[in-house]
Enzyme design. Structure first.
Site, mmCIF file in Angstrom:
data_model
loop_
_atom_site.group_PDB
_atom_site.id
_atom_site.type_symbol
_atom_site.label_atom_id
_atom_site.label_comp_id
_atom_site.label_asym_id
_atom_site.label_seq_id
_atom_site.Cartn_x
_atom_site.Cartn_y
_atom_site.Cartn_z
ATOM 1 N N HIS A 159 0.828 -1.213 0.000
ATOM 2 C CA HIS A 159 0.000 0.000 0.000
ATOM 3 C C HIS A 159 0.859 1.259 0.000
ATOM 4 O O HIS A 159 0.448 2.296 0.519
ATOM 5 C CB HIS A 159 -0.954 0.032 1.202
ATOM 6 C CG HIS A 159 -1.678 -1.265 1.421
ATOM 7 N ND1 HIS A 159 -2.895 -1.557 0.855
ATOM 8 C CD2 HIS A 159 -1.310 -2.370 2.109
ATOM 9 C CE1 HIS A 159 -3.259 -2.780 1.203
ATOM 10 N NE2 HIS A 159 -2.317 -3.301 1.956
ATOM 11 N N SER A 280 14.591 20.906 -16.984
ATOM 12 C CA SER A 280 13.422 21.746 -17.258
ATOM 13 C C SER A 280 13.874 22.984 -18.011
ATOM 14 O O SER A 280 14.977 23.483 -17.800
ATOM 15 C CB SER A 280 12.779 22.128 -15.927
ATOM 16 O OG SER A 280 12.063 23.328 -16.059
ATOM 17 N N LYS A 286 16.246 21.154 -12.030
ATOM 18 C CA LYS A 286 15.516 19.899 -12.231
ATOM 19 C C LYS A 286 16.310 18.802 -12.932
ATOM 20 O O LYS A 286 17.060 19.055 -13.856
ATOM 21 C CB LYS A 286 14.233 20.157 -13.053
ATOM 22 C CG LYS A 286 13.167 20.946 -12.342
ATOM 23 C CD LYS A 286 12.626 20.276 -11.082
ATOM 24 C CE LYS A 286 11.748 19.093 -11.343
ATOM 25 N NZ LYS A 286 10.429 19.450 -11.858
ATOM 26 N N GLU A 293 8.997 8.078 -17.312
ATOM 27 C CA GLU A 293 7.600 8.507 -17.453
ATOM 28 C C GLU A 293 7.033 8.076 -18.808
ATOM 29 O O GLU A 293 5.879 7.659 -18.912
ATOM 30 C CB GLU A 293 7.492 10.026 -17.294
ATOM 31 C CG GLU A 293 7.771 10.471 -15.867
ATOM 32 C CD GLU A 293 7.960 11.981 -15.762
ATOM 33 O OE1 GLU A 293 7.241 12.594 -14.988
ATOM 34 O OE2 GLU A 293 8.823 12.539 -16.451
#
Ligand code: ARG
Length: 473
Positions: A159, A280, A286, A293
Site C-alpha cells: 500500500h 526543465s 531539475k 515517465e
C-alpha cells in the site's frame, strides 16, 4: 502499366475513386512483411511444381524473380505503387512485370486471405524471438544489478507504506520473475502460431491438388490448420500476442513508477543516470525522469492496441473480412513500442545506482521489524494473534515515547509481555530481520544469493541456445 495490376478489376466497371485507393491500401504499413511474403511465395511455387501445376522452368523463373524483388526492396530500389493495395499485390505485380507469363501462375490455388494469414504468422514467429532476447537482456541487467546489493537492506512497501525489511537484490529479482513469465508466455504464443494456413485459399480450400504439408514443412511450420474457414479468419493469435506485449509493458510500467518515486528527493533511494534524465526549460535545478515517465505512458498505447484488436475481431461474420487488414497496425505498434521500451529499460537498469547509505540511514523509520518481533514471540510460545496484539501496543507505546522498538529496554518490553528476553534485540532492526528470513523465496540475502546463482546459469544457457530450442521445439 498498361494492363491492370489487379485481375479482379475486370469484375468492376469503373476505376476506383482515388479516395478509395488511399483508404483501402495497406501497403504503407504492411511492407515490412515483404520477406515473409517472398519466402511464402517461394514455398508455394515449389509445391506447385512438385504437384506438376507449374513446370520446373516456371518455378525457376518465379524463384529468381522473387529473389530479385526481395533485393530491390531491401536496397530501397523497389518502386511501391499504392494502387497495388498491399505488399502481396505489389510483389506479384512486380513479378509479372519482370518475368511475364510464369508470374501469372504464382497465385494458383492461393488467395491473399491464406497468404496474409501465413505472412503474419511467419513475421510474428521471428518477432517473438526478438522480444524474447530483449527480455533476456533486461533480466540479465537486473541480475547484475542485484549482485551489487545482496546484503543492502531497503524497506519493502505494501500500500506504499513501509512493510518489512528486504535486501535490495530481492526487490530487483522480483522483476526477473515478472519478465520470466513474459518470456514463457511469448514462447507459448510462438508455439501456438506455428501452424500453416496456406492452402486454405479464400475460405473453402481448393479443387487443385495442393500439398499443404509441403509448404508447411518448407516454412518450418509444425502443423497445418485443419479448417479452411477458420484458418483464413483466425487472428486470435494477434490478440494474444498483443496481450503478451501488454503484460511486458505492464511490468515495465511498474518498474518505471517505482523508480520515478524512488528517485524523488522525498525517497532518494535511486539515482537514475544523467543520460536518462532531462532538465526543465524553466527550473534550472531539475533532473526529471522523463524516460521512465514515457515508458510508463507507452503502456497505455499498448493497451490501446489490445483493445483495438479485440474490437476488430468482435462480431465479425465468419470467414475473411477486410476488417482483418487492420490487425497489422496494432500488432506492429504494440511490438515496436515494447521493443523500444525494453531497450530503454535495459539501459536504465544497467546504469542505476541505489543510494545505500541514505536508504539505511532511514531504515529505523516505520517499524519495519514489527512483524519479525511478533514471530519472535511465536517462537517463545505466544499465539500469533496474541503476539500481533502485543506488538501493536508496543508500537503505539514507541510512538508516544518517540522511540524505535530496538530502543526499548527490557523492562519496557516485559511490561507488555513477560516472555520477552534479552535475545529480543537480535531480532530487532531492519538488517537483523532481513538476515533472519528462512522461507524459500524470502527477501533475505541468503535467498537472493541463491536466486542470483540460479538466474545467472539459466540466462547464460538461454543466450547460447540455438534458435530451435529457444522456440521450444
Ligand atoms: N491486405 C489484406 C490484409 O491485410 C490482404 C487480404 C485481402 N484480401 C481480400 N480478399 N481483399 O488483410
Amino acid at each position: 502499366m498498361g494492363e491492370s495490376k489487379k485481375s479482379w478489376e475486370k469484375r468492376l466497371a469503373g476505376q476506383p475513386d482515388p479516395l478509395t485507393v488511399d483508404f483501402v491500401q495497406s501497403l504503407s504499413y504492411d511492407t515490412r512483411l515483404y520477406k515473409y511474403d517472398i519466402v511464402g511465395s517461394i514455398a508455394h511455387a515449389q509445391m506447385l511444381a512438385e504437384q506438376k501445376l507449374i513446370t520446373k522452368a516456371e518455378l525457376k523463373a518465379i524463384k529468381e524473380g522473387l529473389i530479385e524483388i526481395s533485393q530491390e526492396i531491401a536496397e530501397g530500389r523497389f518502386k511501391f505503387d499504392k494502387t497495388c493495395e498491399d505488399i502481396h499485390m505489389a510483389i506479384e505485380a512486380a513479378l509479372i512485370a519482370k518475368i511475364g507469363e510464369p508470374g501469372k501462375k504464382l497465385h494458383t490455388g492461393r488467395s491473399r486471405n491464406d497468404q496474409v494469414a501465413a505472412d503474419i504468422r511467419l513475421w510474428m514467429r521471428d518477432e517473438i524471438e526478438v522480444l524474447q532476447s530483449k527480455i533476456t537482456g533486461l533480466q540479465k541487467a537486473f541480475v547484475k544489478l542485484a549482485g551489487k546489493y545482496i546484503k543492502d537492506v531497503m524497506p519493502a512497501y505494501t500500500h506504499l507504506q513501509r512493510a518489512q525489511p528486504i535486501v535490495i537484490a530481492a526487490y530487483l529479482l522480483s522483476f526477473v520473475e515478472q519478465f520470466e513469465r513474459d518470456f514463457i508466455r511469448l514462447k507459448n504464443c510462438g508455439q501456438m502460431i506455428n501452424i500453416s494456413p496456406l492452402g486454405s485459399g479464400a475460405i473453402a480450400g481448393s479443387t487443385l491438388p495442393l500439398d499443404r504439408k509441403s509448404t508447411a514443412k518448407q516454412l518450418g511450420f509444425s502443423d497445418i490448420s485443419y479448417n479452411s474457414i477458420d484458418a483464413v479468419a483466425d487472428r486470435d493469435f494477434c490478440a494474444e500476442f498483443i496481450f503478451d506485449c501488454a503484460l511486458v509493458a505492464t511490468h515495465l510500467s511498474r518498474l518505471a513508477e517505482d523508480w520515478i518515486i524512488y528517485s524523488s528527493s522525498e525517497f532518494g533511494f535511486v539515482r537514475i543516470d544523467d543520460s536518462y534524465c532531462t532538465s526543465s526549460s524553466m527550473m534550472p535545478q531539475k533532473r526529471n525522469p522523463d524516460v521512465l515517465e514515457l515508458i510508463r505512458a507507452k503502456t497505455g498505447s499498448v493497451y490501446g492496441s489490445l483493445m483495438a484488436m479485440l474490437t476488430i475481431l468482435k462480431a465479425q461474420p465468419s470467414g475473411y473480412n477486410r476488417d482483418l487488414q487492420e490487425d497489422k497496425i496494432h500488432i506492429f505498434a504494440a511490438s515496436d513500442t515494447v521493443r523500444a521500451s525494453l531497450d530503454m529499460t535495459r539501459a536504465i537498469v544497467s546504469h542505476t545506482k541505489f543510494n545505500t547509505k541514505e536508504i539505511s540511514a532511514g531504515l529505523g523509520e516505520g517499524f519495519l521489524d514489527a512483524t519479525a518481533l511478533a514471530e519472535y514471540l511465536v517462537r517463545k510460545g505466544v499465539a500469533f494473534r496474541e503476539a500481533h496484539g502485543i506488538v501493536g501496543s508496543l508500537v503505539a507505546y514507541c510512538e508516544k515515547q518517540n522511540k524505535k522498538l530496538a530502543e526499548l529496554d527490557l523492562d519496557e518490553f516485559k511490561q507488555h509481555c513477560t516472555s520477552i528476553e534479552t535475545d529480543v534485540y537480535e531480532n530487532l532492526g531492519a538488517a537483523n530481520v532481513a538476515s533472519k528470513y528462512v522461507t524459500e523465496g524470502a527477501a533475505g540475502p541468503k535467498q537472493a544469493k541463491e536466486q542470483i546463482a540460479y538466474w545467472t546459469g539459466e540466462l547464460d544457457a538461454r543466450c547460447s541456445m540455438p534458435d530451435a530450442r529457444r522456440r521450444g521445439k
